[in-house]
Each structure stands twice: as structure tokens, then as C-alpha cells.
Write an enzyme that holds these catalytic residues in place. Structure first.
Site, short mmCIF file in Angstrom:
data_model
loop_
_atom_site.label_atom_id
_atom_site.label_comp_id
_atom_site.label_asym_id
_atom_site.label_seq_id
_atom_site.Cartn_x
_atom_site.Cartn_y
_atom_site.Cartn_z
N ARG A 1 48.31 22.43 56.37
CA ARG A 1 48.66 21.70 55.16
C ARG A 1 47.57 20.67 54.89
O ARG A 1 47.14 19.96 55.80
CB ARG A 1 50.00 20.97 55.36
CG ARG A 1 50.55 20.34 54.09
CD ARG A 1 51.83 19.56 54.33
NE ARG A 1 51.56 18.19 54.71
CZ ARG A 1 52.45 17.19 54.68
NH1 ARG A 1 53.69 17.45 54.31
NH2 ARG A 1 52.13 15.98 55.05
N TYR B 1 51.10 9.85 49.81
CA TYR B 1 51.94 10.58 50.77
C TYR B 1 51.09 11.56 51.58
O TYR B 1 50.29 12.31 51.03
CB TYR B 1 53.04 11.38 50.05
CG TYR B 1 53.66 12.36 51.00
CD1 TYR B 1 54.59 11.94 51.93
CD2 TYR B 1 53.20 13.67 51.06
CE1 TYR B 1 55.07 12.81 52.89
CE2 TYR B 1 53.69 14.55 52.02
CZ TYR B 1 54.62 14.11 52.92
OH TYR B 1 55.08 14.96 53.89
N ASP C 1 51.74 19.74 49.85
CA ASP C 1 53.05 19.15 49.57
C ASP C 1 52.93 18.18 48.39
O ASP C 1 52.26 17.15 48.50
CB ASP C 1 53.55 18.42 50.82
CG ASP C 1 55.01 17.99 50.73
OD1 ASP C 1 55.57 18.03 49.62
OD2 ASP C 1 55.58 17.63 51.78
N HIS D 1 55.46 16.55 47.20
CA HIS D 1 56.42 15.50 47.53
C HIS D 1 57.17 14.94 46.33
O HIS D 1 57.31 13.73 46.17
CB HIS D 1 55.74 14.38 48.34
CG HIS D 1 56.57 13.95 49.50
ND1 HIS D 1 57.21 12.74 49.54
CD2 HIS D 1 56.91 14.57 50.64
CE1 HIS D 1 57.88 12.63 50.68
NE2 HIS D 1 57.72 13.74 51.35
N GLU E 1 54.47 22.91 47.84
CA GLU E 1 55.80 22.46 48.26
C GLU E 1 56.30 21.32 47.38
O GLU E 1 55.52 20.46 46.97
CB GLU E 1 55.68 21.99 49.71
CG GLU E 1 56.90 21.29 50.26
CD GLU E 1 56.63 20.73 51.66
OE1 GLU E 1 55.64 21.12 52.30
OE2 GLU E 1 57.41 19.89 52.09
N GLU F 1 63.54 20.66 51.46
CA GLU F 1 63.70 19.84 52.67
C GLU F 1 64.77 18.77 52.51
O GLU F 1 65.32 18.30 53.50
CB GLU F 1 62.37 19.23 53.12
CG GLU F 1 61.82 18.17 52.19
CD GLU F 1 60.48 17.60 52.67
OE1 GLU F 1 59.59 18.40 53.02
OE2 GLU F 1 60.34 16.38 52.69
N ARG G 1 62.92 25.66 52.34
CA ARG G 1 62.39 24.60 53.21
C ARG G 1 63.46 23.86 54.00
O ARG G 1 63.18 22.83 54.63
CB ARG G 1 61.65 23.57 52.33
CG ARG G 1 60.34 24.04 51.80
CD ARG G 1 59.24 23.98 52.85
NE ARG G 1 58.91 22.62 53.21
CZ ARG G 1 58.56 22.24 54.44
NH1 ARG G 1 58.50 23.11 55.42
NH2 ARG G 1 58.27 20.98 54.69
N HIS H 1 61.62 23.01 57.39
CA HIS H 1 61.08 21.65 57.53
C HIS H 1 60.95 21.32 59.02
O HIS H 1 61.89 21.52 59.77
CB HIS H 1 62.05 20.68 56.86
CG HIS H 1 61.51 19.33 56.60
ND1 HIS H 1 62.32 18.22 56.50
CD2 HIS H 1 60.25 18.88 56.41
CE1 HIS H 1 61.59 17.15 56.24
NE2 HIS H 1 60.32 17.52 56.18
N ASP I 1 60.74 13.58 62.32
CA ASP I 1 62.08 13.00 62.23
C ASP I 1 63.17 14.03 62.50
O ASP I 1 64.35 13.67 62.56
CB ASP I 1 62.32 12.26 60.90
CG ASP I 1 61.87 13.04 59.67
OD1 ASP I 1 60.66 13.10 59.41
OD2 ASP I 1 62.75 13.58 58.97
N GLU J 1 56.89 24.62 59.90
CA GLU J 1 56.13 23.36 59.93
C GLU J 1 56.18 22.76 61.33
O GLU J 1 57.22 22.79 61.99
CB GLU J 1 56.73 22.37 58.93
CG GLU J 1 55.96 21.07 58.81
CD GLU J 1 56.56 20.12 57.76
OE1 GLU J 1 57.78 20.20 57.51
OE2 GLU J 1 55.80 19.31 57.20
N TRP K 1 59.46 9.45 45.46
CA TRP K 1 58.59 9.41 46.65
C TRP K 1 58.66 10.68 47.39
O TRP K 1 58.82 11.57 47.59
CB TRP K 1 59.00 8.29 47.61
CG TRP K 1 57.98 8.18 48.69
CD1 TRP K 1 56.77 7.57 48.61
CD2 TRP K 1 58.05 8.74 50.00
NE1 TRP K 1 56.09 7.72 49.78
CE2 TRP K 1 56.84 8.44 50.65
CE3 TRP K 1 59.00 9.51 50.68
CZ2 TRP K 1 56.54 8.85 51.97
CZ3 TRP K 1 58.74 9.91 51.97
CH2 TRP K 1 57.52 9.59 52.61
#
Ligand code: EZ4
Ligand code: CO
Length: 427
Positions: A165, A177, A235, A237, A261, A287, A308, A337, A341, A364, A427
Site C-alpha cells: 500500500r 492519513y 487508501d 480513507h 480503498e 473496514e 474490507r 482489514h 488495532d 492487510e 477522516w
């Protein structure tokens, strides 16, 4: 007049003592970042783990589980995964939503872990067995300028990644981002980690026109440098409006992206119709989705190419498998995803599912920090560009209570963005 006798209600057999859920514990730890884990123990002491981490809203899921789910689990049959899923989903009355679905996901994943341990098999065997030898994974290259980005791509290739990516800074925008603030991994954290430990979210800036002017040239450079074969991803985002996303997809066509994405905010599924009319760049989304219904229009109208979702945020293995099966009807593949996290527990669940699904596409991978991996010991491996969950019974992850206790919860938030006139942006 004769009447047909009504069937007597029939109850499912009571669980075998050993299969009864004896305990369910909610574990919160913060080895470099916050994680919420559900641990279920059966009557005979089998243990299963489920990931319930919701970045920046961790304690809401911990409370949902501790206050409203754990009391319902104790005494239930650990073998009845589908029934437990439906019970938690329908009995709450309040359906869907990231907190509810992360909580259900944790229960579901922990029960699959228990069932596979009971069977003495890695989970992917219960899901139909391996459809492939390993899962192609992509990593996150980024740079504050083009030379730094090219170095980052090279470093990922050296680390074994075979799909990458690409995120880039944008002239005139301070923070973007996906762009690491340091050129190399530091302090045990992977290149780019959006959540920051603080009591309030960090503010970032954004300018879509500057971004759209800059990105195609960056991909041209990367493509020329690394040749036509390397799968490249990007991405967006959620930052673009439909017509802007359409323009970017079109502009990137010469560079043959594996996918673009989250080109628009995900909750408006119809937006993808407009994007789709204008570009053949493959699209990936989902995601932040949490149920099959979030994908309904996208799948039925074939508006995307990759799903995703994650096991952790879509209601567990049970629910994500159903979404993947629905996608398969339309030749749509998975690209689950896999940020830091999602805990090693959630990641392991994704790997077992991905290994078993026929329509797996790519996975990913943001590697967890060494400190995270001291708390969550995992059998999964990354070799030659491919992930594998390992062959231990269950998910292949154990939780080290002692290591976890050294890292209490710390408030942390994802950043948010404002345009240069001060307007809050996606965001
Ligand atoms: O911003 O996981 O593709 N990956 C991403 C991530 C998300 C975070 C949110 O928690 O978009 O970096
Ligand atoms: Co993303």
C-alpha cells in the site's frame, strides 16, 4: 372435524457439563496500544479468546461485554455458536452498530476457538480446510517525500512483502492519513500508527484538490521504479466526494492498482454507483462496516471488488463468513482489514477464515509491536510474503496475564481532520 395436533415445543438438549460456559472475562491491556479481549472458559477448563478492540472507543465495548453480555453467557452451551450469535443479536433489540457488533464478534470468535480446541484442530480445518498454502499480505509504505516513499517500498520488499500500500504526503497539507512521522520503525511501533495516546484527538488538516493533483504522479514514479508486476494499493480513507473519487480512480488506471480503498465515506453505498461508472480501478470498502446489510447494495449491484470487513468489527467469524459467501456469488473477493488495532486474536481469526475461503483476495498486515506480541503469543507466521495462522488447535493464540498486567489502559484517540477554513472533514 379433526384438527391436526400442534407440535409440542422441542428444547435443545442441555449442554454437556464440560461444554457449559463456566466463566467469561473481559481483559483490557495496553502493550503499546489498547486491546480488549474476551476469554471464555468451559466446564472442563478449555479456554477461548475473542478480540473486542474498537480503536478509540475501547471501554464502551468492555462495558457492553462486562455489564450486559458476560452475565448472559455463563451457563450457556459453548458448542452452540450460531444460536449464541442470534441470541445476542436479536435479544438486544438494538441491532447493529460498532460497539454491539464488536462485542458479539468477541463472543463468536472465542466460541470458535473453544470448538476448534475441543476438536484438536486449527480453526481453518473446521471452516472447510485450507484453500491455499498461505495468504498474500500487503504492508504499508509511506513517505514524507518521494525518495522517502521509494525507500519505504524497498524496505517492505526486503522484509518479504509482495504487495504494498502506497500513501504519500501532499504538498500544502501538514499531516496526511497513512504517512509515518518517522522514516523507520521506532519504539517498537510499526511505521504508521494513527491512534495517539492523549485525552483528546489530534487535529490534522486536509485539502482534497491538492491531494488529487499530487497522487497520480506519485504512483507513476512508484510504478516506473518497481515495474509492472508489484501489486500496489492505495487508501483514500473516506475523504472524497463521489465525483472526486471517480476522477482519482480514472487518473490511477495507467498504474494498474490492485485496489483503491474507501474512496468515499462508506455509509452511502449508492455513491459507489457513480464512481463505478467512471473507472475500472478495482474498489475495496468496508473496514468500518459492521453487518452484511452495510454491504447489501454494494454486493448486489457489484459496485466493489473487495470486502474490507474484519472478524473483530463485523460480528465474528460466523458473520464475516456469511458476507464473504455472499460476495463470492458476484466474484467479489476478500481483503480483510488488518491494522494494529485488531489484536493478534482478531488477526488469527481472519487468517483461519481467509485460508479456508475460496474467494480470499489479500490480507492487510500491520505487524504488531514486540510488546503486543509478549501479551498475545501467536502461532501465525509471515514468510515469503504469505501469512499462515499455524497448526495449533484453535486460533493458535494465548494470552499472558502477567505480561498484560504491566500495561494498564491509557486513553488514546484517532485523529480527526479539518479543511483549511476550519470545517471538520471526514477522516
Ligand atoms: O484508520 O485501523 O486500512 N487501514 C486503515 C486503518 C484505520 C484504523 C482505524 O482504527 O484505514 O489505518
Ligand atoms: Co483503510
Amino acid at each position: 372435524m379433526s384438527t391436526t395436533p400442534l407440535a409440542e415445543p422441542i428444547a435443545a438438549p442441555a449442554p454437556h457439563e464440560r461444554d457449559t460456559i463456566a466463566a467469561a472475562e473481559v481483559l483490557v491491556t495496553s502493550p503499546d496500544r489498547n486491546f480488549v479481549t474476551l476469554r471464555i472458559t468451559t466446564g472442563d477448563g478449555l479456554v477461548g479468546l475473542g478480540d473486542a478492540t474498537l480503536n478509540g472507543r475501547e471501554l464502551a465495548v468492555a462495558s457492553y461485554l462486562r455489564d450486559h453480555v458476560v452475565p448472559l453467557l455463563v451457563g450457556r452451551d459453548a458448542q452452540r455458536i450460531e444460536d449464541t450469535w442470534q441470541f445476542l443479536y436479536r435479544s438486544a433489540y438494538w441491532r447493529r452498530g460498532p460497539v454491539t457488533m464488536a462485542a458479539i464478534a468477541a463472543v463468536d470468535t472465542a466460541l470458535w476457538d473453544v470448538k476448534a480446541r475441543r476438536a484438536g484442530m486449527p480453526l481453518y480445518q473446521l471452516l472447510g480446510g485450507a484453500s491455499r498454502g498461505g495468504l498474500l499480505a500487503y504492508g504499508h509504505a509511506s513517505g514524507r517525500d518521494v525518495p522517502e516513499l521509494l525507500d519505504s517500498v524497498r524496505r517492505h520488499l526486503d522484509e518479504g512483502f509482495r504487495a504494498i500500500r502506497v500513501q504519500t504526503s501532499v504538498p500544502g497539507v501538514r499531516t496526511v492519513y497513512g504517512v509515518a512521522s518517522q522514516p523507520t520503525s521506532t519504539g517498537g511501533r510499526y511505521d504508521y500508527e494513527p491512534a495517539q495516546r492523549a485525552l483528546v484527538p489530534v487535529e490534522e488538516d486536509w485539502d482534497t484538490r491538492a491531494y488529487l493533483r499530487h497522487v497520480p504522479g506519485v504512483f507513476e514514479t512508484v510504478r516506473n521504479e518497481f515495474g509492472p508486476a508489484l501489486p500496489l494499493l492505495h487508501d483514500g480513507h473516506h475523504r472524497m466526494r463521489p465525483i472526486e473519487a471517480a476522477r482519482l480512480g480514472k487518473a490511477l488506471e495507467p498504474y494498474d492498482l490492485f485496489w483503491l480503498e474507501d474512496c468515499t465515506p462508506a455509509e452511502n453505498q449508492e455513491a459507489l454507483r457513480l464512481v463505478r461508472q467512471h473507472t475500472t480501478t478495482p474498489l475495496a470498502i468496508g473496514e468500518v462496516f459492521n453487518t452484511a446489510w452495510d454491504y447489501q447494495t454494494l454486493l448486489r449491484e457489484q459496485l466493489i471488488d473487495y470486502v474490507r470487513g474484519s472478524v473483530t468489527h463485523t460480528g465474528g467469524v460466523t458473520a464475516l463468513r456469511k458476507i464473504a459467501d455472499q460476495a463470492a456469488v458476484y466474484q467479489i473477493r476478500t481483503g480483510f482489514h488488518g491494522p494494529t488495532d485488531i489484536s493478534p486474536v482478531g488477526m488469527a481469526a481472519a487468517l483461519h477464515l481467509g485460508l479456508a475461503l475460496h474467494n480470499f483476495g489479500i490480507q492487510e498486515l500491520m505487524p504488531h509491536s514486540p510488546r503486543t506480541l509478549e501479551v498475545f503469543r501467536t502461532s501465525s507466521t509471515f514468510t515469503g510474503g504469505y501469512l499462515h495462522p499455524g497448526d495449533e488447535p484453535g486460533l493458535g493464540v494465548t494470552y499472558d496475564d502477567e505480561a498484560a498486567a504491566a500495561h494498564p489502559y491509557e486513553p488514546a484517540y484517532l485523529p480527526y481532520a479539518r479543511l483549511h477554513d476550519g470545517t471538520v472533514h471526514d477522516w
